[in-house]
Design a protein around this motif. Structure first.
Motif, PDB file in Angstrom:
ATOM      1  N   UNK A  21       0.843  -1.201   0.000  1.00 27.01           N
ATOM      2  CA  UNK A  21       0.000   0.000   0.000  1.00 27.01           C
ATOM      3  C   UNK A  21       0.875   1.246   0.000  1.00 27.01           C
ATOM      4  N   UNK A  22       0.412   2.317  -0.631  1.00 28.09           N
ATOM      5  CA  UNK A  22       1.226   3.542  -0.730  1.00 28.09           C
ATOM      6  C   UNK A  22       1.221   4.352   0.557  1.00 28.09           C
ATOM      7  N   UNK A  23       1.803   3.787   1.576  1.00 28.26           N
ATOM      8  CA  UNK A  23       1.959   4.481   2.852  1.00 28.26           C
ATOM      9  C   UNK A  23       3.312   4.075   3.431  1.00 28.26           C
ATOM     10  N   UNK A  24       3.810   4.820   4.384  1.00 28.60           N
ATOM     11  CA  UNK A  24       5.137   4.550   4.919  1.00 28.60           C
ATOM     12  C   UNK A  24       5.107   3.380   5.886  1.00 28.60           C
ATOM     13  N   UNK A  25       4.270   3.472   6.892  1.00 27.75           N
ATOM     14  CA  UNK A  25       4.184   2.464   7.942  1.00 27.75           C
ATOM     15  C   UNK A  25       2.782   1.868   7.998  1.00 27.75           C
ATOM     16  N   UNK A  26       2.708   0.722   8.646  1.00 32.35           N
ATOM     17  CA  UNK A  26       1.411   0.149   8.951  1.00 32.35           C
ATOM     18  C   UNK A  26       1.147  -1.148   8.239  1.00 32.35           C
ATOM     19  N   UNK A  27       0.467  -2.044   8.950  1.00 39.27           N
ATOM     20  CA  UNK A  27      -0.068  -3.263   8.346  1.00 39.27           C
ATOM     21  C   UNK A  27      -1.520  -3.363   8.770  1.00 39.27           C
ATOM     22  N   UNK A  28      -2.372  -3.646   7.797  1.00 44.92           N
ATOM     23  CA  UNK A  28      -3.718  -4.086   8.134  1.00 44.92           C
ATOM     24  C   UNK A  28      -3.872  -5.499   7.613  1.00 44.92           C
ATOM     25  N   UNK A  29      -4.179  -6.428   8.519  1.00 43.89           N
ATOM     26  CA  UNK A  29      -4.484  -7.798   8.130  1.00 43.89           C
ATOM     27  C   UNK A  29      -5.990  -7.980   8.178  1.00 43.89           C
ATOM     28  N   UNK A  52     -16.422 -14.996  10.228  1.00 41.77           N
ATOM     29  CA  UNK A  52     -15.899 -13.925  11.050  1.00 41.77           C
ATOM     30  C   UNK A  52     -14.764 -13.256  10.269  1.00 41.77           C
ATOM     31  N   UNK A  53     -14.755 -11.936  10.337  1.00 41.51           N
ATOM     32  CA  UNK A  53     -13.658 -11.164   9.749  1.00 41.51           C
ATOM     33  C   UNK A  53     -12.964 -10.444  10.889  1.00 41.51           C
ATOM     34  N   UNK A  54     -11.681 -10.711  11.026  1.00 43.85           N
ATOM     35  CA  UNK A  54     -10.892 -10.056  12.066  1.00 43.85           C
ATOM     36  C   UNK A  54      -9.987  -9.039  11.384  1.00 43.85           C
ATOM     37  N   UNK A  55     -10.077  -7.806  11.825  1.00 47.18           N
ATOM     38  CA  UNK A  55      -9.191  -6.760  11.322  1.00 47.18           C
ATOM     39  C   UNK A  55      -8.102  -6.530  12.353  1.00 47.18           C
ATOM     40  N   UNK A  56      -6.853  -6.550  11.900  1.00 45.35           N
ATOM     41  CA  UNK A  56      -5.728  -6.443  12.829  1.00 45.35           C
ATOM     42  C   UNK A  56      -4.768  -5.388  12.299  1.00 45.35           C
ATOM     43  N   UNK A  57      -4.581  -4.328  13.084  1.00 43.11           N
ATOM     44  CA  UNK A  57      -3.740  -3.214  12.641  1.00 43.11           C
ATOM     45  C   UNK A  57      -2.539  -3.042  13.555  1.00 43.11           C
ATOM     46  N   UNK A  58      -1.367  -2.982  12.964  1.00 39.20           N
ATOM     47  CA  UNK A  58      -0.151  -2.701  13.734  1.00 39.20           C
ATOM     48  C   UNK A  58       0.708  -1.715  12.945  1.00 39.20           C
ATOM     49  N   UNK A  59       1.681  -1.135  13.628  1.00 40.45           N
ATOM     50  CA  UNK A  59       2.774  -0.441  12.954  1.00 40.45           C
ATOM     51  C   UNK A  59       3.860  -1.485  12.715  1.00 40.45           C
ATOM     52  N   UNK A  60       4.168  -1.727  11.458  1.00 41.56           N
ATOM     53  CA  UNK A  60       5.124  -2.789  11.136  1.00 41.56           C
ATOM     54  C   UNK A  60       6.491  -2.563  11.766  1.00 41.56           C
ATOM     55  N   UNK A  61       6.867  -1.308  12.007  1.00 39.87           N
ATOM     56  CA  UNK A  61       8.185  -1.038  12.590  1.00 39.87           C
ATOM     57  C   UNK A  61       8.164  -1.031  14.118  1.00 39.87           C
ATOM     58  N   UNK A  62       6.996  -1.010  14.721  1.00 37.16           N
ATOM     59  CA  UNK A  62       6.936  -0.968  16.183  1.00 37.16           C
ATOM     60  C   UNK A  62       6.473  -2.339  16.691  1.00 37.16           C
TER      61      UNK A  62
END
Lengths: 345, 345, 345, 345
Positions: A236-244, A305-315
């Motif tokens: 995705x065109x962003x610097x940080x972050x993962x959404x699973x 069930x849909x689980x949305x999981x968001x993290x900062x990939x670098x943290x």
């Protein structure tokens, strides 16, 4: 004060470690290495650190590292294999942010990473650094293998269901989206702004190195039963972050019950935030923070069930989780130095 | 049909030439070269061209190029020096998108580009490919040196004032902002998404290679009188586009009169659009188009005129302008194949 | 503990205040107001704050605010005019992040803001909240008017030259670029992603409300002598950050001497970082941090100095500076709670 | 020449229609309406169109529209309901880009759009404007309902499998990612640059209006058999583009056979490009173009096929497809005016 060394501090996980550690009240940064940048001041390379450190990069040296209490490896795979044992023998503990000790099975590692495993002798004592599962083992470990960024987001999102025995005989799907920093600071055409900006694509669809790691940990959560999963990473065109975005079949459930499973599973976790059911965690809500935000959605008609999981990939996906492990290993407050509020907007 | 060759088609100016030429009704693409990508189909590298060309990259070959009517060089500086004369001798005309023939003065070129000039023999016949100034010369040229992207935006923005003799004994300022594609498709750390996104910075503040080119052309517009100018490039987190903000002192004027100077100067220009005074041209209003949009602002109290000049660095700043020159050289309608409406949003 | 109230906490400066204050060791957040979001939990609106605050928005109430030790106004202009006096009379101090008390001259304020000044009675006691200039006054103030974001970047960049008497009889230029958060959280077409992304434009070229503020402060730095300046704001496709590119004529200088002026002027400033001469501060080097990074470039041939000044518009340009003022007003360590390392990448 | 009217030309689908139609050789734009922008020149609002049209917005008027040969509705839902019948009765044909006539079942429409259906009388004659399925019907239609952007990407990606009877008794998954222009030009907080940039999130997870449309068309492709599908839209920080990642179980297949199904199904389609198996279509490869690029991935061990489907939401997902339908309706070359090469980079 804990004396800290960092091997390979020029990449994004390295500078993120520094961002965190310069404010950690119980650590003292003693040495940071980089072959290519020897002699360069860290804050010349990363001006955000001006005023917070006087260190300069040095060539990796086992003696200097061995005088530390803990050494972080923020290196490409293969480097920790070569150096970790020597560092351990000097008495320092090792927290490896690379993939070198994540997989328990040597042949699997060698297949996915395309080279011989360089340290099978110490592999058995490596503890997988996911505190939400292995906290007790981490507290006693000499060698911690920090999870990959994608695996962190996927495992935290699926483990509660698996531990409850709700997942059987099905193919789970993990449709994951990462920011470009996940590709590292290496100069690759595909990571250029003019290539990655204002666009979106899948990659690694036929197989990605994080897949065997995810399978290993889901299997462990299932008590040794194989869990089948498709893992599709996207850029995705962003610097940080993962959404699973995680899909599983759990027919006949109620959202309240599923929600309760997650809330109870993570009730005492300082860095897993279970949002109200139906929420939509944006990656910016964790930008710069060590939190994993989870949200559940349940479709009664299909039992999905849909689980949305968001993290900062670098943290939480890397350097923050590594410091969390360090805190556990040294008996410190687990959230020490990790209380950053996400930068929003 | 005009037979076209392209040397160095793998970079951004190369693919942009292709985007334009595949729809140009009077050209036929015969050969496109790249040493590193020999044998690779162009549309494998640039899937946006699937269905529009069957060409594959070949190793540069003077014979094959010489059979073309015109050869575009979309190469780093130095390459056209080495190859252009041979191509010219084969009877093809040359349009060079690089910096090799832009500067008339060999020592100046050598100073700014840090190497010996490789083709001083043919330099005198090179025509600077800014149609708004050199249209007649271009129509007769064998060798055209396309202007740099920044110089195009700055020169079109300032030349009307200079030609009118309104600029004397002052230091002009060109504060310019470019998208990251201006740095090319080379894999450099500074051009990475994770480095350039969500940030803004100046660069080349102490001196940039486009400065002597700008000075040369402003001096020409002034009838040989030196024009003093500060040029400060900046990197903006966008893919394409240049906005030049140009400052000059012209006390005692009226905005209506200044506006009239620009409107008359460019009245017959197909690719210079003088907006109503006080307008704010955004770079997106020219994204993908060959148009330069200009707007004037005048502060009566200080006598300062601010000229805003917006172009797409890859079109009017490079490949589009090159095709415009080709149309002129071959007696075609000047805007043939160049009528793209900017992509907005 | 200092009891804190925030009026208008739903905008970007409001949430940024919260991001800072939830970790400030000497403050306790007592009340946060918003008419439109009454009853909504703050962390429902800003999930990055989950776990850090239980507050919900309330309707502004002078009594509740009056029980605070300090009240921040993070409101559109006009609101603090209406409410500040009542709050002051209750004994609380006021730190206004809006433009209401920045201009000392009532007619000038009324001209630029297009409405009657609502609190001329208390205006004389308002202190301009730029600690690098007014630290002593701030320490005694009841009412602090925080500088605008652009003015902060421009004033810190130019004041050393002006205080040294190096600027006379010339037109300075401040070519400034801001991220889109500077336009606030209001839903305006021009601030939409699809309008502002991947593009660049100037705005307010004919006159911007921050111009009289800049002039007022540069004049003050010149000991009452008018300083002439052109201020040209631009909108860059990034979330946060301002880069001001500042041009002045100081012929016959040496870069070493200019550099020394800046280094000495800011030697004891915790939040002004003078980079080595010739540096290029990127806005990302201050993202999320309260630091202003300055760098000087000098062209000996033209006598022109270019000062590059980078801040985060929401931190040093607004909420961070407001907390810095609060620390000064209450006798705390000036950098308390403001030691965020910029998020990079 | 075909006389064209556009109702609601101020939004993104409206300006995109204009971008295409100003170069369409067989159309003449006669009228464009907007209540809010009456009298404003189109190129004042969209400067990319300067030089291409002199039209100004007018208030919608059935008589003026009725004199056109075809009227496009680029309006929010509900508007075409109110106006289409009158326009049809005047003899013009109608191409509706909104959702008003997409769903064949009135109660379903009313449930998802929360209002009464305003034109059930003409609904039966509306043809779903997906040329790859309904080309023949479109050629005879008076009223065409253009597909939604997401449905276009999902249906083109799944229909070949369904038509072959390979999908039975399973829950398909469509994990879709869109650029922010999909939310339209309305000023909403969630679409602001500072909210949507540098972040990624799901939305509409519990149900999105495009779901019943997708189900309707997949069912039609299955010969009337219900097809079960989960549709999860996501918001990506880019202007244009949709990538649909589609998951289906087709055990015991070979990738070559699946690939052949797709290649044969779309062999004669001018705007569906089946990439080699294993490809990774980026949305930028279709930016500004009417092409849908598809790529297949097959995991033999799990029997799962992953179809990647990339379109530009404003072109193939809306205005381009509308013009494609117009070309079919009026017996023109289907690709007339639609040969834009995607802008890359």
């Amino acid at each position: 004060m804990i004396k800290v060394g960092i091997v390979g501090g020029t990449g994004y996980t390295g500078v993120e470690l520094l961002r965190i550690l310069v404010h950690h009240p119980e650590t003292e940064l003693k040495v940071i290495t980089s072959r290519s940048e020897e002699g360069v001041r860290v804050d010349d390379m990363y001006p955000n650190l001006r005023g917070y450190t006087d260190l300069a990069f040095t060539v990796p040296d086992a003696d200097a590292l061995g005088e530390c209490d803990v050494v972080f490896f923020a290196t490409p795979h293969g480097v920790a294999h070569a150096l970790a044992e020597e560092v351990l023998n000097s008495g320092a503990r090792v927290i490896d942010l690379s993939a070198d000790f994540r997989l328990k099975d040597v042949p699997t590692w060698e297949k996915w990473y395309g080279q011989e495993h360089g340290a099978p002798g110490i592999l058995p004592e490596a503890v997988y650094g996911l505190p939400e599962v292995y906290r007790s083992d981490i507290s006693k470990a000499r060698l911690v293998a920090c999870p990959g960024c994608y695996p962190t987001s996927v495992e935290l999102g699926l483990i509660p269901l698996i531990e409850q025995g709700l997942i059987e005989d099905q193919l789970l799907i993990a449709d994951c989206k990462t920011g470009v920093s996940g590709a590292g600071r290496g100069a690759k055409v595909g990571s250029l702004f003019a290539e990655a900006a204002d666009s979106f694509m899948a990659y690694g669809t036929s197989g990605h190195r994080h897949l065997p790691e995810i399978r290993q940990e889901l299997k462990a959560a299932a008590g040794g039963k194989d869990i089948n999963i498709t893992f599709t990473p996207h850029l995705a065109p962003m610097i940080r972050g993962i959404l699973a975005t995680l899909y599983a079949q759990v027919p006949g459930q109620k959202i309240e019950d599923l929600q309760k499973i997650y809330e109870e599973r993570y009730a005492n976790e300082p860095f897993v935030d279970v949002l109200p059911a139906g929420s939509q965690p944006a990656t910016r809500s964790v930008k710069g923070s060590n939190v994993c935000r989870l949200a559940l959605h349940y479709h009664e008609d299909t039992g999905q069930v849909i689980v949305l999981s968001a993290i900062d990939n670098l943290v939480k996906g890397s350097s923050g989780q590594a410091v969390q492990c360090m805190n556990i290993m040294f008996g410190l407050e687990e959230s020490m130095g990790l209380q950053h509020v996400a930068l929003m907007p």
